[in-house]
Every structure is written in C-alpha cells, then in structure tokens.
Design a protein around this motif. Structure first.
Motif, PDB file in Angstrom:
ATOM      1  N   ALA A 184       0.831  -1.214   0.000  1.00  0.00           N
ATOM      2  CA  ALA A 184       0.000   0.000   0.000  1.00  0.00           C
ATOM      3  C   ALA A 184       0.863   1.260   0.000  1.00  0.00           C
ATOM      4  O   ALA A 184       0.416   2.332  -0.373  1.00  0.00           O
ATOM      5  N   SER A 187       5.718   1.974   4.042  1.00  0.00           N
ATOM      6  CA  SER A 187       7.140   2.294   4.252  1.00  0.00           C
ATOM      7  C   SER A 187       7.540   3.523   3.455  1.00  0.00           C
ATOM      8  O   SER A 187       8.299   4.369   3.931  1.00  0.00           O
ATOM      9  N   PHE A 205       5.150  -7.824   1.691  1.00  0.00           N
ATOM     10  CA  PHE A 205       5.943  -8.261   2.850  1.00  0.00           C
ATOM     11  C   PHE A 205       7.391  -7.833   2.762  1.00  0.00           C
ATOM     12  O   PHE A 205       8.300  -8.565   3.129  1.00  0.00           O
ATOM     13  N   PRO A 229       4.515  -4.049   9.471  1.00  0.00           N
ATOM     14  CA  PRO A 229       4.408  -4.917   8.293  1.00  0.00           C
ATOM     15  C   PRO A 229       2.952  -5.053   7.839  1.00  0.00           C
ATOM     16  O   PRO A 229       2.035  -4.940   8.635  1.00  0.00           O
ATOM     17  N   ASP A 297      -0.730   9.815  -7.531  1.00  0.00           N
ATOM     18  CA  ASP A 297      -0.071  10.148  -8.804  1.00  0.00           C
ATOM     19  C   ASP A 297      -0.454   9.182  -9.931  1.00  0.00           C
ATOM     20  O   ASP A 297      -0.212   9.458 -11.098  1.00  0.00           O
ATOM     21  N   SER A 320       0.481  11.419  -2.268  1.00  0.00           N
ATOM     22  CA  SER A 320       1.384  10.506  -2.951  1.00  0.00           C
ATOM     23  C   SER A 320       2.686  10.440  -2.175  1.00  0.00           C
ATOM     24  O   SER A 320       3.405  11.433  -2.059  1.00  0.00           O
ATOM     25  N   ALA A 321       2.960   9.272  -1.641  1.00  0.00           N
ATOM     26  CA  ALA A 321       4.214   9.088  -0.904  1.00  0.00           C
ATOM     27  C   ALA A 321       5.389   9.202  -1.864  1.00  0.00           C
ATOM     28  O   ALA A 321       6.487   9.591  -1.475  1.00  0.00           O
TER      29      ALA A 321
END
Ligand SMILES: Nc1nc2c(ncn2[C@@H]2O[C@H](COP(=O)(O)OP(=O)(O)OP(=O)(O)O)[C@@H](O)[C@H]2O)c(=O)[nH]1
Ligand SMILES: [Mg+2]
Length: 355
Positions: A184, A187, A205, A229, A297, A320-321
C-alpha cells in the motif's frame, strides 16, 4: 497556530543494537548467589584459643528492572542477566560484601509477565521492579556461638538467587501506526515524512519488522510513527505475518489506515483492514484514526478517491508518498490527532507518552 505546527526537522531514531523496533523480549533473570559464611577462630600471639570469628557471607545482588525515559525500545535487553554474587565471609567477624544490584533499563510503559500473568507495569520514569532477588548470605561460625557450644564448627553456604523467566512487553510502540495491506506504500510514506529508511519494494511483505520514525514539529513536540508490516485477510488467524503485527498495532495510540487508491474498490481494503483489527481485539478498529489514500499520482486514483469518499464517513487524506504531494495535510492532521491524544490523557490524569 498552524505556523508553530510547521514541520522543522525529521529524523530516525537510532537504536544502536538493531535497525528495528523491539517491543517484546523474553529474559531470564538470576539473582546473585549469597556468599558463603566461614569457620574461623580468633587467634592472638600467646593466646591458644580464641572464640569463633568466622563472618557471614554477603547477600547476592538483586536483578532489577528500571523504567527509563531515555530508553525507547526493548532492543537493548539481553536474554540473560545474572546478579552479582555476595562475597564470602572472612575471619575477625568480617562480613562479606553484598553483591551490587544489576539494573536492566526498560522503556516507560513496559509490562512484565510471568506465565502469562502480569506481575508488574512500569508506568513512571524511575520505577523499579525486582525481577530476581539475590540469595541470602551464609552464616559464619560466630553466628552459632551459644552457651552450649563455645566453639561451633558450623558455617553455612549462601543461598542461590531467585531464577525467573519473564516476558517484557512494551505497551506503547509509537503514537501512530501505519496500517495497510502489503504494497500500500506504508514504508514509502514513513520515508517521506521522517528520516526513517525502511526498505521499499514492489512486492508484498517487504517490511518484516516495525520501524519507528519521528516527526519533529517546530514547537519541539515529537510524534512517533510506526511502519508496521502489511496485514492481509486472515491475519487474525495468523495468516501472512499475522498476529505479531496486529499486536504492534494494538500498541499504537492512533492509527493511519493506508489505502492504495490505484486499486479498484479501495473501500474494500479499508473494510478488510478494520475487520482484521476487530477480530484480533474488539474496539481496535475504532481507535482514533484517519484514512490515507495513497498513490494519487497514478491515473486510476482520482476516480477511486471520489468513490472512496462516498463510502467512508471519516476524512480521507489523498496524497502521494512517491511525489510528496499533499504530505502537509497529513502532517497537520497527524499533529491534531496527537494533540487530541495528549488532551485525553491529561484529562484522565495520565501522562501522555513523550518521545
Ligand atoms: N506510484 C506510486 N507508487 C508508490 C507510492 N507509494 C508507494 N509506492 C510503491 O509501491 C510499492 C510498495 O511500497 P512500500 O512502501 O514498500 O509498501 P508497504 O506498504 O510498506 O509494503 P509492505 O512492507 O510489503 O507491507 C513500491 O514499489 C513503492 O515504490 C505512491 O504514492 N505512488
Ligand atoms: Mg513496508
């Protein structure tokens, strides 16, 4: 005002021992052994026989858990601690020295369990719990002096220290937890808002251990955000990385649900996540939370965002990361959630967890 809440600097916690956050540990603790008492008789030149003067052994040192605000994770706790032994007694009624105490520093908010039962809850800075008592020192022969026995030969050994196996569990791992399916972008998001550098990869994972990043605000408040996680359907039945990670989430004060908006019907992700949390612990999905729509994005995301907003009550923060677009809104909202948490704790006369 909002200005004071602007974001100043961002850094990752440096856990010297490991790169990740440890919130539970099994530890074996053994109190120090008591020193042995000795048999000895007073002797002086030209005096043939003196009374008994063998001193007692010193007590073994305790092993003590001590809550320390500087400690943020259980990463530095070792698997085994052995207390200092008491010294043996000496002649001339000299007592052996007691073994010093061994302190294990743990974070404030550490639960101590033995055989599944809570035996201590260290909630205040400086609070201590004796994990293993040292053994009592032995008696020297002077102790056994009586009218019946003017020359006792007896001295006793020190007792062994208490031995226990304890489970330490950290109640709070971070203020906010990022909750989402694998891939998703949890991190990526933590990297974007803090200097934490959890691995990012296009497969599920990637994250196997939780990372904690700290967001610093200009008024010096610090909000800790944990990258947990990914969880999947059936996690509460221990599928995927399963239960261990639901436990991490349990230890966060509020939650940020991260949804991948490029996937069709993103509200299903949200439903599934909440279902897994609720199955694991009733009420967990109702902790204060916000919904983050990530990957804005990507082309499909705009339409999916509108559909998601129609279907969920709470605010959705689209961002948007990857490009960093609209992170500001998340950071301000994160701060609002943190402030609400602090206020709630204070009204309950509890100390809010500070980093
Ligand atoms: N286009 C786009 N890709 C993104 C965005 N955020 C993350 N990704 C990509 O999505 C993939 C997964 O990102 P991660 O951050 O590893 O996802 P995660 O949720 O931590 O995954 P797990 O650790 O496996 O649970 C990577 O290839 C990222 O580059 C985004 O905002 N836009
Ligand atoms: Mg990850």
């Amino acid at each position: 005002g909002d200005c004071a809440k602007g974001i100043l600097v961002i850094q990752e916690l440096d856990f010297s021992q490991t790169r990740y956050f440890v919130d539970h540990r099994r530890v074996c603790v053994i109190g120090g052994h008591g020193g042995q008492g000795i048999t000895s008789f007073h002797s002086e030149p030209r005096k043939e026989f003196g009374g008994p003067d063998g001193g007692n052994g010193g007590d073994g040192g305790h092993v003590i858990l001590k809550a320390d605000q500087q400690i943020k994770s259980l990463a530095s706790v070792l698997p085994l601690y052995r207390g200092f032994d008491g010294e043996r007694g000496r002649s001339k009624n000299c007592y052996g020295a007691n073994g010093g105490y061994t302190y294990i520093k743990v974070p404030v908010g550490t639960l101590v369990k033995e055989d599944g039962k809570i035996v201590s809850d260290l909630t205040q800075h400086g609070e201590e719990y004796v994990a293993a008592y040292g053994g009592t020192g032995g008696k020297g022969n002077q102790f056994f002096l009586s009218n019946e026995n003017r020359a006792p030969m007896t001295a006793t050994l020190g007792e062994s220290g208490q031995k226990r196996v304890l489970y330490l569990e950290l109640k709070t791992m971070a203020h906010a937890g990022l909750v989402g399916f694998p891939n998703a972008g949890k991190s990526s998001l933590l990297r974007a808002i803090s200097n934490a550098k959890p691995a990012v990869a296009p497969y599920p994972f990637t994250t196997l251990n939780p990372h904690v990043g700290i967001v610093h605000y200009q008024d010096y408040e610090q909000v800790a955000v944990a990258d947990v996680p990914g969880i999947i359907r059936g996690a509460h039945l221990n599928r995927g990385l399963g239960l261990a990670f639901l436990k991490h989430i349990e230890h966060c004060r509020f939650l940020l649900f991260v949804v991948d908006l490029s996937v069709s019907e993103p509200w299903i992700q949200l439903q599934d996540l909440k279902y897994e949390l609720e199955q694991y612990e009733e009420g967990l999905s109702k902790r204060p939370h916000a919904v983050i729509g990530n990957k804005m994005d990507l082309p499909q995301s705009k339409a999916n965002l509108l559909l998601l907003k129609e279907r969920v009550e709470q605010r959705v923060i689209p961002l948007s990361a990857l490009t960093g677009d609209n992170l500001e809104e998340l950071l301000l909202h994160l701060r609002d959630m943190y402030d609400a948490y602090v206020t709630t704790e204070q009204s309950r006369r509890q100390n809010p967890v500070k980093w």
